[in-house]
Design a protein around this motif. Structure first.
Motif, PDB file in Angstrom:
ATOM      1  N   LEU A 159      -4.503  -6.299   2.001  1.00 27.75           N
ATOM      2  CA  LEU A 159      -3.649  -5.627   1.017  1.00 27.75           C
ATOM      3  C   LEU A 159      -4.151  -5.852  -0.405  1.00 27.75           C
ATOM      4  CD1 LEU A 159      -0.145  -6.368   2.582  1.00 27.75           C
ATOM      5  CD2 LEU A 159      -1.400  -4.201   2.577  1.00 27.75           C
ATOM      6  N   LEU A 160      -4.832  -6.965  -0.636  1.00 28.45           N
ATOM      7  CA  LEU A 160      -5.448  -7.196  -1.946  1.00 28.45           C
ATOM      8  C   LEU A 160      -6.485  -6.115  -2.229  1.00 28.45           C
ATOM      9  CD1 LEU A 160      -5.971  -8.994  -4.454  1.00 28.45           C
ATOM     10  CD2 LEU A 160      -7.594 -10.294  -3.056  1.00 28.45           C
ATOM     11  N   GLN A 161      -7.164  -5.675  -1.201  1.00 34.85           N
ATOM     12  CA  GLN A 161      -8.204  -4.659  -1.349  1.00 34.85           C
ATOM     13  C   GLN A 161      -7.651  -3.236  -1.312  1.00 34.85           C
ATOM     14  OE1 GLN A 161     -10.676  -5.692   1.983  1.00 34.85           O
ATOM     15  NE2 GLN A 161     -11.638  -7.431   0.940  1.00 34.85           N
ATOM     16  N   ASN A 162      -6.503  -3.056  -0.631  1.00 35.23           N
ATOM     17  CA  ASN A 162      -6.006  -1.697  -0.402  1.00 35.23           C
ATOM     18  C   ASN A 162      -4.633  -1.397  -0.996  1.00 35.23           C
ATOM     19  OD1 ASN A 162      -8.061  -0.457   1.698  1.00 35.23           O
ATOM     20  ND2 ASN A 162      -7.711  -2.576   2.322  1.00 35.23           N
ATOM     21  N   GLY A 163      -3.942  -2.411  -1.494  1.00 38.90           N
ATOM     22  CA  GLY A 163      -2.650  -2.177  -2.131  1.00 38.90           C
ATOM     23  C   GLY A 163      -1.473  -2.250  -1.176  1.00 38.90           C
TER      24      GLY A 163
END
Length: 206
Positions: A106-110
């Protein structure tokens, strides 16, 4: 979500934008946004305008506040005894490897758009820890704080008016009982409108 080496992955909204209105409400509500009154951190840089899923050092995450531990898989008695929402859940946490995988992904994709009632920092942490998502459209999210707010409102509105004139203590008992029951049934570990969703599927959803 603590990743080690003094780093935390968390979901935040830019300072003074807690409810996204740009009004005084953004200032009076407790915020997950990073403080913008401090000098830029030597480790993280200037994060005052940061929003979404970010990674920061533990000091920036706390912004001078206290560190509290959120409890998972607590007993019903323990849950009810914790009258304040946002401190524990009946749901079981997954393994550290699964939790870190979700948080990093989620850090990479939101994690979508921040919303104080439906998609906030506690919702992010609970999803990373459990993989559970509310699948109905009518929802106040997964967070205990939002559920407590609704439970308190329900207790006040639904309490029999006759107790107001006959017994204040009676009103307190009834309202307190309704508050506890409302919190209990709204917890992510008790709700039936939840589903365990892989993080890849979550990100791929429109």
């Amino acid at each position: 979500i603590y990743t080690g080496d003094g780093k935390v992955i968390h979901f935040t909204r830019a300072a003074d934008q807690e409810v996204g209105t740009g009004t005084f409400l953004d200032r009076i509500l407790l915020s997950s946004s990073l403080s913008h009154t401090r000098n830029p951190c030597e480790k993280c840089g200037d994060l005052s305008a940061a929003s979404g899923v970010i990674i920061s050092c533990l000091d920036c995450f706390l912004s001078g506040g206290e560190l509290y531990r959120f409890e998972y898989e607590v007993t019903p008695a323990f849950f009810i005894a914790k009258a304040r929402g946002g401190t524990c859940t009946l749901a079981k946490s997954d393994t550290p490897e699964e939790v870190l995988h979700r948080a990093t992904y989620l850090l990479q994709n939101g994690f979508g758009i921040y919303h104080i009632f439906k998609n906030n920092c506690e919702d992010f942490a609970i999803y990373c820890k459990t993989g559970l998502l509310v699948i109905t459209n009518i929802s106040v999210g997964r967070s205990g704080q939002a559920a407590s707010f609704v439970a308190a409102a329900t207790a006040v509105v639904s309490s029999p008016l006759r107790f107001l004139t006959t017994s204040f203590s009676g009103l307190a008992v009834v309202a307190g009982g309704m508050y506890c029951v409302s919190r209990y049934v709204a917890d992510i570990g008790m709700r039936r409108d939840v589903e365990k969703i892989p993080v890849e599927r979550l990100v791929a959803r429109p």
